[in-house]
Scaffold this active site. Structure first.
Site, PDB file in Angstrom:
ATOM      1  N   GLY A  71       0.824  -1.195   0.000  1.00 29.85           N
ATOM      2  CA  GLY A  71       0.000   0.000   0.000  1.00 29.85           C
ATOM      3  C   GLY A  71       0.864   1.252   0.000  1.00 29.85           C
ATOM      4  O   GLY A  71       0.550   2.244  -0.662  1.00 29.85           O
ATOM      5  N   THR A  72       1.959   1.212   0.726  1.00 20.08           N
ATOM      6  CA  THR A  72       2.884   2.343   0.762  1.00 20.08           C
ATOM      7  C   THR A  72       3.417   2.654  -0.638  1.00 20.08           C
ATOM      8  O   THR A  72       3.501   3.819  -1.042  1.00 20.08           O
ATOM      9  CB  THR A  72       4.054   2.040   1.716  1.00 20.08           C
ATOM     10  OG1 THR A  72       3.567   2.083   3.064  1.00 20.08           O
ATOM     11  CG2 THR A  72       5.185   3.050   1.563  1.00 20.08           C
ATOM     12  N   ASN A 151      -6.293   4.917  10.209  1.00 22.94           N
ATOM     13  CA  ASN A 151      -5.797   3.660  10.760  1.00 22.94           C
ATOM     14  C   ASN A 151      -5.579   3.682  12.264  1.00 22.94           C
ATOM     15  O   ASN A 151      -5.402   2.632  12.878  1.00 22.94           O
ATOM     16  CB  ASN A 151      -4.476   3.278  10.072  1.00 22.94           C
ATOM     17  CG  ASN A 151      -3.440   4.391  10.144  1.00 22.94           C
ATOM     18  OD1 ASN A 151      -3.706   5.529   9.767  1.00 22.94           O
ATOM     19  ND2 ASN A 151      -2.256   4.073  10.620  1.00 22.94           N
ATOM     20  N   GLN A 189      -7.500   0.791   4.866  1.00 25.48           N
ATOM     21  CA  GLN A 189      -8.240   0.354   6.047  1.00 25.48           C
ATOM     22  C   GLN A 189      -9.727   0.147   5.761  1.00 25.48           C
ATOM     23  O   GLN A 189     -10.447  -0.390   6.606  1.00 25.48           O
ATOM     24  CB  GLN A 189      -8.078   1.366   7.185  1.00 25.48           C
ATOM     25  CG  GLN A 189      -6.719   1.366   7.829  1.00 25.48           C
ATOM     26  CD  GLN A 189      -6.432   0.099   8.633  1.00 25.48           C
ATOM     27  OE1 GLN A 189      -7.325  -0.663   8.974  1.00 25.48           O
ATOM     28  NE2 GLN A 189      -5.160  -0.127   8.929  1.00 25.48           N
ATOM     29  N   THR A 247       9.662  -8.133 -12.380  1.00 24.88           N
ATOM     30  CA  THR A 247       8.879  -9.365 -12.494  1.00 24.88           C
ATOM     31  C   THR A 247       7.805  -9.401 -11.410  1.00 24.88           C
ATOM     32  O   THR A 247       8.087  -9.207 -10.233  1.00 24.88           O
ATOM     33  CB  THR A 247       9.789 -10.597 -12.348  1.00 24.88           C
ATOM     34  OG1 THR A 247      10.810 -10.532 -13.351  1.00 24.88           O
ATOM     35  CG2 THR A 247       8.998 -11.885 -12.523  1.00 24.88           C
ATOM     36  N   CYS A 335       3.521   2.013  12.049  1.00 21.95           N
ATOM     37  CA  CYS A 335       4.534   2.894  11.451  1.00 21.95           C
ATOM     38  C   CYS A 335       5.009   3.953  12.441  1.00 21.95           C
ATOM     39  O   CYS A 335       6.194   4.243  12.538  1.00 21.95           O
ATOM     40  CB  CYS A 335       3.966   3.566  10.202  1.00 21.95           C
ATOM     41  SG  CYS A 335       3.570   2.407   8.877  1.00 21.95           S
TER      42      CYS A 335
END
Length: 389
Positions: A71-72, A151, A189, A247, A335
Site C-alpha cells: 500500500g505504501t 488507521n 483500512q 517481475t 509505522c
C-alpha cells in the site's frame, strides 16, 4: 496459551483459502509471467484473474488496476507519479491531518521539490468537512489526497461527498481553462469492510493493501482512472502497463485477488458483527474505567478500530504486559510506533503529549469473539494499577 489478536489494523492474518492458493501458485506457476511459453502464460493467467477480481470489487476496468509491492508503494506512485506528471499545470496539493505516514512523507518530499502542500485540519473527533477542503482549493491546486478510514482512530472521511464537490469544481474549472484537480484516496483500512465503487466515490486513484484484507503481505494495488497521466517510479521491463517494472509477484497477486473477493462476499455481515463487538468493548471498558476517553468520531467510524485514552496509564508498558499474557494490542499505528515519533493523528485531534502516552488502539477482525473482549478488558484492568506513567 491461545493468543488473542487485537491488532488487525496493523496487519490481518492471512485467510486459509488465500494461503492455500499462494502455496499452489508458488509451486505450479513460478515462471516469469512475461514469458510467452506455456509456463509463463500460466503465471500470467493468475495475474489476469486477480486483476479482474480487483476490478470487479472497485467497479472499474481491469486495465485500471496496477499491482504494487505494498500500500505504501501504491501511495508513493499516486503522490509522486500524478503530481510530477502534472507539475506544469499547478503545484498545490491538499492532504488531511490524518494521513498515513506514507502519504505524509511523500508530501514532505514534494514540498522540497517546490510543490505547495497544505494540510486540511480535522475537528476533535477526527472528522473532516467538505467545506474545509473546498475553501482551500485554488487555481494552482492539482491534487487532493485523503484517506478513506484513519488507521489509528477509525474515523471515516466523507470521500464520496468530497468527490462530488471536486467533480462540480472541475466542471467549472474546465470552463475557465483551469487544470483538473486529481483526487486520490488511501483506502487500505476500508477495503475489508466497506464497498469501494470508484464511480460513486469519484476518485481518480485509490490505494489498496493486501495485508489489511486478509491477504499476503508484499502486495498492494493502485486504481488509476483510464486516461490519467502519471509518471512511473520504477523503470525497467515495463510491467504493469509501464507503471511498475519488475517481475510480478504472481503468488502474492493471486492471493490478493482472492482475498479481496472473499472480503467482498462477507463485508456487510462482518461490518455488523464487528460493530457489535466494538460496542460491547466500549461498554465493558466504560464500566472498568469510568474516566475512559474514546478517541475518534462517534458517528462516522470503522467498526474494527477502537482508540482509547486511560489517563496515567503507561500505554507502551501495557502493550508489553498484555502481550505477555497472550493479548496483542497496539499503542498507536505500527509505522508511528517504529519511528518513536508522536502520532500526528492524535496531535491533530488535540491530545496532549501525556494523553498520547496513555493511548491504546484495539482493532478487531474475523477471529475476534466476545470472550476475547472480556479477557482483554479484565486483563487490562488487572494490570492498570501498577503500569503507570
Amino acid at each position: 496459551m491461545q493468543r488473542i489478536y487485537l491488532d488487525h489494523a496493523a496487519a490481518t492474518p492471512v485467510d486459509k483459502e488465500v494461503v492455500e492458493l499462494v502455496a499452489r501458485v508458488s509451486t505450479s506457476a513460478w515462471a516469469n509471467p512475461s514469458s510467452i511459453h506455456a509456463q509463463g502464460l500460466r503465471a500470467a493467467k493468475y495475474i489476469k484473474d486477480a486483476r479482474e477480481r480487483v476490478a470487479q470489487f472497485l467497479s472499474c476496468q481491469s486495465e485500471e488496476v496496477i499491482f504494487t509491492a505494498s500500500g505504501t508503494e501504491a501511495n508513493n506512485l499516486a503522490l509522486f507519479g500524478l503530481t510530477r506528471a502534472h507539475k506544469k499545470e499547478g503545484k498545490r496539493i491538499l492532504i488531511s491531518a490524518l494521513e498515513h505516514e506514507s502519504v505524509r512523507a511523500c508530501a514532505g518530499r514534494l514540498a522540497k521539490e517546490g510543490f505547495i502542500v497544505e494540510t486540511v485540519p480535522v475537528n476533535k473527533s477526527g472528522e473532516l468537512s467538505v467545506s474545509e477542503v473546498e475553501k482551500r482549493l485554488t487555481k494552482s491546486t492539482i491534487m487532493v489526497s485523503l484517506m478513506a478510514v484513519n488507521n489509528e482512530i477509525g474515523t471515516v472521511l466523507p470521500i464520496a461527498e468530497i468527490g462530488k464537490m471536486l467533480l462540480k469544481n472541475n466542471k467549472e474549472r474546465h470552463t475557465h481553462g483551469l487544470p483538473r484537480i486529481l483526487f486520490h484516496t488511501d483506502a487500505c483500512q476500508a477495503a475489508a469492510l466497506f464497498p469501494l465503487n470508484v464511480n460513486t466515490l469519484h476518485v481518480d486513484a485509490l490505494t489498496l493493501n493486501g495485508s489489511k484484507i486478509y491477504g499476503p503481505k508484499g502486495v498492494g494495488a493502485l486504481y488509476l482512472r483510464r486516461g490519467t497521466k502519471i509518471e512511473p517510479l520504477v523503470y525497467g521491463g515495463g510491467q504493469e502497463q509501464g507503471m511498475q517494472s519488475g517481475t510480478e509477484n504472481t503468488p502474492g497477486i493471486a492471493g490478493f485477488g482472492l482475498a479481496i473477493e472473499c472480503a467482498e462476499k462477507i463485508c456487510e455481515k462482518e461490518f455488523d458483527r464487528l460493530n457489535h463487538l466494538r460496542a460491547v468493548c466500549i461498554k465493558r471498558l466504560s464500566v472498568a474505567f469510568p474516566k475512559i476517553q474514546i478517541n475518534g468520531s462517534a458517528t462516522s467510524y470503522a467498526p474494527h478500530i477502537l482508540n482509547i485514552t486511560l489517563n496515567g496509564l503507561d500505554a507502551e508498558a501495557a502493550v508489553v504486559y498484555l502481550s505477555g499474557k497472550g493479548i496483542d494490542v497496539a499503542s498507536g499505528s505500527a509505522c508511528v510506533q517504529k519511528s518513536a515519533k508522536q502520532s500526528p493523528t492524535l496531535k491533530a485531534i488535540g491530545l496532549s503529549a501525556g494523553e498520547m502516552k496513555s493511548t491504546l488502539r484495539v482493532s478487531f477482525g474475523r477471529t475476534t469473539t466476545t470472550d476475547n473482549i472480556t479477557k482483554f478488558v479484565t486483563t487490562l484492568k488487572s494490570i492498570s494499577s501498577f503500569i503507570r506513567l
